[in-house]
Design an enzyme around this catalytic site. Structure first.
Site, PDB file in Angstrom:
ATOM      1  N   ILE A  12       0.649  -1.281   0.322  1.00 44.25           N
ATOM      2  CA  ILE A  12      -0.175   0.233   0.085  1.00 44.25           C
ATOM      3  C   ILE A  12       0.628   1.095  -0.328  1.00 44.25           C
ATOM      4  O   ILE A  12       0.976   2.136  -0.458  1.00 44.25           O
ATOM      5  CB  ILE A  12      -1.098  -0.134   0.946  1.00 44.25           C
ATOM      6  CG1 ILE A  12      -1.840  -1.157   1.592  1.00 44.25           C
ATOM      7  CG2 ILE A  12      -2.040   1.365   1.649  1.00 44.25           C
ATOM      8  CD1 ILE A  12      -3.037  -1.016   2.060  1.00 44.25           C
ATOM      9  N   ASP A  51      14.920   1.446  10.036  1.00 42.81           N
ATOM     10  CA  ASP A  51      14.080   0.535  10.773  1.00 42.81           C
ATOM     11  C   ASP A  51      13.084   1.567  11.828  1.00 42.81           C
ATOM     12  O   ASP A  51      14.512   2.519  11.930  1.00 42.81           O
ATOM     13  CB  ASP A  51      14.239  -0.681  11.097  1.00 42.81           C
ATOM     14  CG  ASP A  51      13.281  -1.514  12.748  1.00 42.81           C
ATOM     15  OD1 ASP A  51      13.364  -2.856  12.248  1.00 42.81           O
ATOM     16  OD2 ASP A  51      12.498  -1.138  13.490  1.00 42.81           O
ATOM     17  N   TYR A 141      -2.820  -8.831  15.809  1.00 45.17           N
ATOM     18  CA  TYR A 141      -2.708  -7.556  14.746  1.00 45.17           C
ATOM     19  C   TYR A 141      -3.763  -6.338  15.261  1.00 45.17           C
ATOM     20  O   TYR A 141      -3.032  -5.326  14.861  1.00 45.17           O
ATOM     21  CB  TYR A 141      -2.503  -7.924  13.528  1.00 45.17           C
ATOM     22  CG  TYR A 141      -2.788  -6.737  12.883  1.00 45.17           C
ATOM     23  CD1 TYR A 141      -1.355  -6.309  12.112  1.00 45.17           C
ATOM     24  CD2 TYR A 141      -3.862  -6.859  11.754  1.00 45.17           C
ATOM     25  CE1 TYR A 141      -1.449  -5.629  11.044  1.00 45.17           C
ATOM     26  CE2 TYR A 141      -4.091  -6.001  11.043  1.00 45.17           C
ATOM     27  CZ  TYR A 141      -3.191  -5.395  10.331  1.00 45.17           C
ATOM     28  OH  TYR A 141      -3.071  -4.550   9.568  1.00 45.17           O
ATOM     29  N   GLY A 267     -10.374 -18.151  14.356  1.00 44.03           N
ATOM     30  CA  GLY A 267     -10.500 -16.366  14.620  1.00 44.03           C
ATOM     31  C   GLY A 267     -10.723 -15.562  13.191  1.00 44.03           C
ATOM     32  O   GLY A 267     -11.049 -14.391  14.057  1.00 44.03           O
TER      33      GLY A 267
HETATM   34  P1  NAD Z   1       3.160  -4.534   3.487  1.00 44.35           P
HETATM   35  O1  NAD Z   1       3.923  -5.418   4.053  1.00 44.35           O
HETATM   36  O2  NAD Z   1       3.594  -4.851   2.156  1.00 44.35           O
HETATM   37  O3  NAD Z   1       3.709  -3.007   4.131  1.00 44.35           O
HETATM   38  C1  NAD Z   1       5.030  -2.865   5.568  1.00 44.35           C
HETATM   39  C2  NAD Z   1       5.957  -2.002   4.752  1.00 44.35           C
HETATM   40  O4  NAD Z   1       6.665  -2.559   6.402  1.00 44.35           O
HETATM   41  C3  NAD Z   1       6.422  -3.116   4.416  1.00 44.35           C
HETATM   42  O5  NAD Z   1       7.372  -2.110   3.315  1.00 44.35           O
HETATM   43  C4  NAD Z   1       7.892  -3.239   5.543  1.00 44.35           C
HETATM   44  O6  NAD Z   1       9.203  -3.847   5.092  1.00 44.35           O
HETATM   45  C5  NAD Z   1       7.699  -2.195   6.826  1.00 44.35           C
HETATM   46  N1  NAD Z   1       7.927  -2.367   7.605  1.00 44.35           N
HETATM   47  C6  NAD Z   1       7.507  -3.194   8.528  1.00 44.35           C
HETATM   48  N2  NAD Z   1       8.559  -3.384   9.735  1.00 44.35           N
HETATM   49  C7  NAD Z   1       9.368  -2.127   9.558  1.00 44.35           C
HETATM   50  C8  NAD Z   1       9.865  -1.565  10.371  1.00 44.35           C
HETATM   51  N3  NAD Z   1      10.313  -2.156  11.929  1.00 44.35           N
HETATM   52  N4  NAD Z   1      10.977  -0.436   9.971  1.00 44.35           N
HETATM   53  C9  NAD Z   1      10.698   0.018   9.290  1.00 44.35           C
HETATM   54  N5  NAD Z   1       9.597  -0.762   7.766  1.00 44.35           N
HETATM   55  C10 NAD Z   1       8.884  -0.951   8.074  1.00 44.35           C
HETATM   56  O7  NAD Z   1       1.379  -4.242   4.309  1.00 44.35           O
HETATM   57  P2  NAD Z   1       0.672  -3.646   3.999  1.00 44.35           P
HETATM   58  O8  NAD Z   1      -0.969  -4.698   3.157  1.00 44.35           O
HETATM   59  O9  NAD Z   1       1.317  -2.736   2.337  1.00 44.35           O
HETATM   60  O10 NAD Z   1       0.061  -2.528   4.772  1.00 44.35           O
HETATM   61  C11 NAD Z   1       0.554  -1.683   5.162  1.00 44.35           C
HETATM   62  C12 NAD Z   1      -0.400  -0.685   5.954  1.00 44.35           C
HETATM   63  O11 NAD Z   1      -2.001  -0.700   5.497  1.00 44.35           O
HETATM   64  C13 NAD Z   1      -0.225  -1.434   7.015  1.00 44.35           C
HETATM   65  O12 NAD Z   1      -0.008  -0.507   8.191  1.00 44.35           O
HETATM   66  C14 NAD Z   1      -0.766  -2.887   8.200  1.00 44.35           C
HETATM   67  O13 NAD Z   1      -1.226  -2.166   8.923  1.00 44.35           O
HETATM   68  C15 NAD Z   1      -2.081  -1.675   7.492  1.00 44.35           C
HETATM   69  N6  NAD Z   1      -2.907  -1.894   6.533  1.00 44.35           N
HETATM   70  C16 NAD Z   1      -3.203  -3.063   5.313  1.00 44.35           C
HETATM   71  C17 NAD Z   1      -4.165  -3.172   4.852  1.00 44.35           C
HETATM   72  C18 NAD Z   1      -3.947  -4.662   4.019  1.00 44.35           C
HETATM   73  O14 NAD Z   1      -5.407  -5.214   3.535  1.00 44.35           O
HETATM   74  N7  NAD Z   1      -3.323  -4.649   3.368  1.00 44.35           N
HETATM   75  C19 NAD Z   1      -5.596  -3.488   5.696  1.00 44.35           C
HETATM   76  C20 NAD Z   1      -5.656  -2.546   6.662  1.00 44.35           C
HETATM   77  C21 NAD Z   1      -4.247  -2.250   7.102  1.00 44.35           C
END
Ligand code: NAD
Length: 304
Positions: A12, A51, A141, A267
């Site tokens: 995203i 990070d 989560y 769950g």
């Molecule tokens: P994703 O895993 O593709 O993206 C998360 C990103 O964060 C990754 O690029 C990862 O490398 C980075 N990351 C993780 N831990 C880190 C750290 N400690 N330091 C720096 N970078 C770090 O997941 P996504 O699906 O793109 O989700 C993005 C956001 O949207 C998240 O916050 C997730 O909780 C939220 N979200 C996603 C969805 C969905 O349907 N995918 C729904 C609701 C909320």
């Protein structure tokens, strides 16, 4: 505007980076590449492979001086969160507390925070789910994503930071990891294009709110200037069954191998879709990409 996007190498976050650049903003990305990919990051944005817990993150914030931090870095898997809830809390709760405290220390005007409409409410007591629904997550989560919301709001109360908290439905679209656990659209698309059979969890009649990632990116653009103290659902307002996803994907990919039905996911919330009237009123946002069109774009992007 200078905007720092955490998690901007992820699924995203990388679309949000693209949308911000297209709108003419100056974008820096902080991502530890734990699940994100360098190839996702637009070349016009500077990627710091760091990070959010690292000391270096503070130096980046101090040097880049963002007006807005868009916080998408997270441990984004429900399954991983169940297996290791402490790690999940460290990244999603502790990581967001870090972002909020750096925002306060370095004069950031606003935090935009990605929360989860699919998990913070738990099992809905009424549909569609509004933002006033009780918070009752059924996973580590969902709990840690809500903890993040609390830290963002704490920064608002104590230091006057503006915030928009976006509670997304189930995102799908290009760059979602087909090996991942979360995205049924990405998993099925990968399998179908590879000529393989899909496994549907349970009877496939569970209904969720599936939202195209480009619509999510647009909500993040609108949130730059609007909704200074806003919690808003971001979804389609419609539930789609897994069987329906299978049918649409089968038609678009031409893979007609009948699916296998497996046990239901323990769950898992069976039905949810989000009421998004607040996002419409406060952000002027509504989804534009139909499910069929979103699926077509996803399949095209996944083709080798
Ligand atoms: P994703 O895993 O593709 O993206 C998360 C990103 O964060 C990754 O690029 C990862 O490398 C980075 N990351 C993780 N831990 C880190 C750290 N400690 N330091 C720096 N970078 C770090 O997941 P996504 O699906 O793109 O989700 C993005 C956001 O949207 C998240 O916050 C997730 O909780 C939220 N979200 C996603 C969805 C969905 O349907 N995918 C729904 C609701 C909320």
């Amino acid at each position: 505007m200078r905007i720092l996007v955490t998690g901007g190498a992820g699924f995203i976050g990388s679309h949000i980076v693209d949308a911000y650049l297209e709108a003419g903003h100056d974008v820096a990305v902080v991502d530890n590449l734990s699940t994100g990919r360098r190839a996702n990051v637009n070349r016009a944005a500077h990627l710091y492979e760091v990070d959010i817990h690292a000391r270096e993150f503070e130096r980046i914030v101090a040097d880049f001086r963002p007006e807005v931090i868009n916080h998408h870095a997270a441990q984004a898997s429900v399954k991983v969160g169940q297996a290791d809830p402490v790690h999940d809390l460290e990244v999603n709760g502790g990581g967001t507390a870090r972002v909020a405290s750096l925002a306060i220390a370095h004069g950031v005007r606003k935090i935009i925070y990605a929360s989860s409409g699919g998990t913070v409410y738990g099992e809905p007591i009424a549909l569609p789910v509004t933002e006033d629904h009780p918070i009752a997550p059924r996973s580590a989560y969902g709990t840690s994503k809500y903890v993040g919301e609390l830290y963002v709001q704490l920064a608002a109360r104590t230091a006057g930071i503006q915030y928009t908290i976006l509670r997304y439905g189930n995102a799908y679209g290009p760059r979602q990891d087909p090996q991942g656990e979360a995205g049924v659209v990405a998993i099925f698309t990968g399998l179908m294009l590879g000529g393989q059979q899909c496994t549907i969890d349970g009877d496939g009649e569970q209904k969720k709110d599936y939202l195209y990632v480009g619509d999510i990116a647009r909500a993040n653009v609108l949130a730059l200037d609007r909704g200074p103290a806003l919690v808003a659902n971001i979804g389609t307002g419609v539930g789609t069954t897994v069987n329906e996803i299978y049918r649409v994907l089968s038609a678009v990919t031409g893979n007609t191998i009948p699916p296998r039905f497996g046990p239901p996911r323990p769950g898992d919330v069976r039905n949810f879709w989000l009421d998004c009237s607040r996002a419409r009123a406060e952000l002027g946002w509504e989804p534009r990409v139909s499910f069929e069109e979103g699926i077509r774009r996803t399949v095209e992007s996944f083709r080798p």
